[in-house]
Scaffold this motif. Structure first.
Motif, PDB file in Angstrom:
ATOM      1  N   LEU A   1       9.532 -24.072  17.925  1.00 52.23           N
ATOM      2  CA  LEU A   1       9.752 -22.630  17.796  1.00 52.23           C
ATOM      3  C   LEU A   1      10.847 -22.082  18.706  1.00 52.23           C
ATOM      4  CD1 LEU A   1       6.139 -21.224  17.350  1.00 52.23           C
ATOM      5  CD2 LEU A   1       7.777 -21.990  15.629  1.00 52.23           C
ATOM      6  N   ASP A   2      11.004 -22.629  19.897  1.00 54.51           N
ATOM      7  CA  ASP A   2      11.999 -22.104  20.838  1.00 54.51           C
ATOM      8  C   ASP A   2      12.723 -23.264  21.503  1.00 54.51           C
ATOM      9  OD1 ASP A   2      11.185 -19.155  20.826  1.00 54.51           O
ATOM     10  OD2 ASP A   2       9.307 -20.127  21.401  1.00 54.51           O
ATOM     11  N   TYR A   3      14.046 -23.132  21.622  1.00 55.59           N
ATOM     12  CA  TYR A   3      14.862 -24.149  22.285  1.00 55.59           C
ATOM     13  C   TYR A   3      15.583 -23.511  23.464  1.00 55.59           C
ATOM     14  CZ  TYR A   3      18.608 -27.530  23.102  1.00 55.59           C
ATOM     15  OH  TYR A   3      19.474 -28.422  23.683  1.00 55.59           O
TER      16      TYR A   3
ATOM     17  N   SER B   1      18.622 -31.452  17.419  1.00 58.28           N
ATOM     18  CA  SER B   1      18.663 -31.801  15.991  1.00 58.28           C
ATOM     19  C   SER B   1      17.312 -31.563  15.341  1.00 58.28           C
ATOM     20  CB  SER B   1      19.082 -33.264  15.823  1.00 58.28           C
ATOM     21  OG  SER B   1      20.393 -33.467  16.300  1.00 58.28           O
ATOM     22  N   LEU B   2      16.246 -31.953  16.038  1.00 53.12           N
ATOM     23  CA  LEU B   2      14.900 -31.736  15.513  1.00 53.12           C
ATOM     24  C   LEU B   2      14.612 -30.242  15.380  1.00 53.12           C
ATOM     25  CD1 LEU B   2      11.745 -33.653  16.638  1.00 53.12           C
ATOM     26  CD2 LEU B   2      11.680 -31.186  16.464  1.00 53.12           C
ATOM     27  N   PHE B   3      15.008 -29.472  16.393  1.00 53.82           N
ATOM     28  CA  PHE B   3      14.777 -28.028  16.371  1.00 53.82           C
ATOM     29  C   PHE B   3      15.484 -27.376  15.182  1.00 53.82           C
ATOM     30  CE2 PHE B   3      16.276 -23.777  17.544  1.00 53.82           C
ATOM     31  CZ  PHE B   3      15.066 -23.145  17.803  1.00 53.82           C
ATOM     32  N   ARG B   4      16.682 -27.829  14.885  1.00 54.47           N
ATOM     33  CA  ARG B   4      17.465 -27.213  13.814  1.00 54.47           C
ATOM     34  C   ARG B   4      16.850 -27.442  12.437  1.00 54.47           C
ATOM     35  NH1 ARG B   4      22.700 -25.778  14.175  1.00 54.47           N
ATOM     36  NH2 ARG B   4      23.206 -26.931  12.267  1.00 54.47           N
ATOM     37  N   THR B   5      16.059 -28.501  12.280  1.00 51.84           N
ATOM     38  CA  THR B   5      15.427 -28.742  10.977  1.00 51.84           C
ATOM     39  C   THR B   5      14.339 -27.721  10.672  1.00 51.84           C
ATOM     40  OG1 THR B   5      13.658 -30.196  11.812  1.00 51.84           O
ATOM     41  CG2 THR B   5      15.795 -31.224  11.286  1.00 51.84           C
TER      42      THR B   5
ATOM     43  N   THR C   1      14.438 -27.997  26.584  1.00 50.87           N
ATOM     44  CA  THR C   1      13.015 -27.827  26.294  1.00 50.87           C
ATOM     45  C   THR C   1      12.828 -27.192  24.926  1.00 50.87           C
ATOM     46  OG1 THR C   1      12.522 -27.523  28.646  1.00 50.87           O
ATOM     47  CG2 THR C   1      10.855 -26.785  27.079  1.00 50.87           C
ATOM     48  N   VAL C   2      11.856 -27.702  24.192  1.00 48.37           N
ATOM     49  CA  VAL C   2      11.415 -27.058  22.955  1.00 48.37           C
ATOM     50  C   VAL C   2       9.938 -26.720  23.097  1.00 48.37           C
ATOM     51  CG1 VAL C   2      10.840 -27.436  20.530  1.00 48.37           C
ATOM     52  CG2 VAL C   2      13.110 -28.005  21.358  1.00 48.37           C
ATOM     53  N   ASN C   3       9.595 -25.484  22.784  1.00 48.89           N
ATOM     54  CA  ASN C   3       8.197 -25.068  22.747  1.00 48.89           C
ATOM     55  C   ASN C   3       7.646 -25.353  21.352  1.00 48.89           C
ATOM     56  OD1 ASN C   3       8.097 -24.012  25.407  1.00 48.89           O
ATOM     57  ND2 ASN C   3       9.194 -22.193  24.706  1.00 48.89           N
ATOM     58  N   PHE C   4       6.669 -26.253  21.296  1.00 46.28           N
ATOM     59  CA  PHE C   4       6.042 -26.621  20.025  1.00 46.28           C
ATOM     60  C   PHE C   4       4.722 -25.868  19.860  1.00 46.28           C
ATOM     61  CE2 PHE C   4       8.764 -30.299  20.743  1.00 46.28           C
ATOM     62  CZ  PHE C   4       9.251 -30.563  19.470  1.00 46.28           C
ATOM     63  N   THR C   5       4.457 -25.425  18.645  1.00 49.95           N
ATOM     64  CA  THR C   5       3.170 -24.825  18.295  1.00 49.95           C
ATOM     65  C   THR C   5       2.590 -25.606  17.123  1.00 49.95           C
ATOM     66  OG1 THR C   5       3.791 -22.620  19.053  1.00 49.95           O
ATOM     67  CG2 THR C   5       1.990 -22.762  17.476  1.00 49.95           C
TER      68      THR C   5
END
Length: 501
Positions: free
Chosen positions: A132-134, A90-94, A153-157
């Motif tokens: 950036l990536d899920y 859900s966070l990634f989709r925002t 996993t989500v890659n955060f930048t």
């Protein structure tokens, strides 16, 4: 030399974040199904520049190095994949950024956001981290041997990466200080040494005494260090009259600017002060007798504002020349006590709940309703166009997240008590310091929580009767210099880490 107890262990880290950026209404939450993976951050590739060798054919000498642009810090966060809706997906989709915190501790509760880390750990802070990536592990199997608990996993930048540790306060420059300190400024920038003495951006610190009135009076003094407090020196502001009262001070370009109760300001070159060869210059052109200056905010070398009595706000595009009133008691006649800004937004606060705002770098000013009816507003910090903090003479702290349309009182331990909030200074959007009476408080989540310094009760705050000003270093979250008084004497306090491994 580091010992086994100094080494971090992966089992002693925990993940905290909120679905939005940290701020006065948002506290990061504990993520019990998450773990941090490995950090990566590049300072940019190096490109060698060579010239033909004078000693041998087919050989080339290294003339210089060009360093590329620094990359952004990256941190993958892994969650146990749930049977219910995925918070991480859900966070990634925002596609919206968050503020990440990785807390390290040992003996306290890991899920205690405020207290679970500071005695034997630290916090890794990643600002404005974009998802950036899920990805997930395999989500199915063909037989019983393939049964597993999948992860996502989500890659955060992020835009910045730094650490936060507990600080120990200590008295500074005891032999140099005889009068109360009224203002403190850190006037420095990071330098690798190619254009002067190397600096981490926090070495040059200046403190202004309030001065002693009466006959014969004493000169205003600047107490300063060029090595982050290892040694201190003192100099007099020779252009100020004996008995002049110091009001405030700011770094303005290459100069140090000081305002006094004499309807004037004084300036001298920062490096000349450090080298003991400065020439102080008085400027009074543009000041009005009714508008005695009280506080300075400088956005850049050519953009400086001064809040003053009787509703005056002065502006200077060149502090070596003059000031010009932008307001002259026409919007309010109340005394203005502090001023601060960010970008095109400039906010001044004063007596009787006065708030003046300019949304055009001072081209036009207007009055809005303040947060503390009938009380004097004593401190303001503008974090962004919409988020501001304001303190009053009763010791109450307020914030707005909509540019002053509405206000919310923010409670903190020991607030009120009819003791003024004298100063609010943020290092960046998340880390800030506040002076309240004899106390210093720190926030690292954008002002949602303010924690009394020193947080580690093994240490104690040096004796004082008031803290008037806090100077922070924009390149180091774990450092402050605070000036004030202990009865008739002045005090300068440095808060810094107890050790660096």
């Amino acid at each position: 030399m580091p010992t086994a107890t100094d080494l971090a262990l992966t089992g002693q880290s925990r993940v905290f974040f909120a679905p939005n950026l940290a701020g006065p209404s948002t506290q990061p939450a504990y993520k019990g199904r998450a773990r941090s993976q490995g950090l990566t951050w590049s300072n940019g590739a190096l490109t060698p520049v060579r010239i033909p060798s004078a000693a041998r054919y087919d050989e080339f000498d290294l003339a210089t190095i060009i360093q590329g642009q620094q990359d952004l810090p990256q941190l993958p966060i892994m969650f146990r994949y749930p049977r219910t809706l995925s918070e991480l997906l859900s966070l990634f989709r925002t596609r919206c950024p968050i503020d990440l915190e990785i807390h390290w501790g040992k003996c306290e509760r890991p899920d205690d956001y405020l207290n679970g880390w500071f005695k034997d750990g630290k916090i890794i802070m990643i600002d404005s981290a974009f998802p950036l990536d899920y990805s997930t592990d395999d989500l199915g199997t063909f037989d019983g041997d393939g049964q597993a608990a999948p992860n996502e996993t989500v890659n955060f930048t992020g835009t910045d990466l730094y650490e936060l540790v507990a600080l120990q306060p200590a008295l500074q420059a005891g032999d140099e200080i005889t009068d109360p300190i009224i203002a403190v400024s850190v006037c420095d920038s990071i330098s690798c040494g190619s254009c002067g003495v190397p600096s981490d951006g926090c070495e040059k610190v200046f403190a202004l005494t309030s001065g002693v009135t009466g006959s014969p009076g004493l000169p205003l003094e600047i107490i300063f260090t060029a090595n982050k407090g290892l040694t201190y020196s003192q100099t007099n502001i020779t252009s100020a009259a004996l008995g002049a009262v110091g009001q405030d001070m700011a770094c303005v370009g290459s100069n140090l600017m000081v305002i006094t109760d004499g309807d004037e300001h004084h300036y001298a070159d920062l490096d000349d002060i450090i080298n003991g060869v400065e020439v102080w210059v008085l400027v009074n052109t543009g000041y009005v007798a009714a508008g005695t200056p009280n506080a300075i905010f400088s956005l850049s070398r050519d953009k400086t504002w001064i809040a003053a009595d009787a509703g005056y706000i002065y502006f200077s595009s060149d502090i070596t020349s003059s000031v010009t009133p932008q307001t002259a008691g026409d919007i309010t006649a109340e005394d203005l006590n502090d001023i601060h800004g960010n970008g095109s937004i400039i906010v001044a606060v004063g007596d009787n709940n006065t708030v003046l705002i300019s949304e055009s770098e001072g081209a036009a000013w207007s009055s809005i309703t303040g947060p503390s009816v009938g009380n004097a507003l004593t401190a303001v910090e503008v974090i962004s166009e919409l988020v501001w903090f304001v303190g009053d003479d009763q010791g109450d702290l307020f914030f707005t997240e909509n540019g002053g349309i509405s206000w919310t009182q923010l409670e903190f331990a020991g607030d009120g008590d009819a003791v003024a909030i004298a100063d609010i200074e943020f290092v960046n959007r998340r880390v800030g310091y506040m002076a309240h009476g004899t106390r210093i408080l720190r926030t690292w989540n954008g002002g949602h929580d303010w924690v009394l310094e020193p947080q580690n009760t093994t240490f104690t705050m040096p004796a004082n009767t008031v803290i008037n000003s806090i100077g922070v270093c924009k390149s180091e979250a774990n450092l402050y210099f605070a000036g004030g008084a202990n009865a008739a004497d002045g005090v300068l306090i440095k808060g810094a880490p107890t050790n660096v491994s």
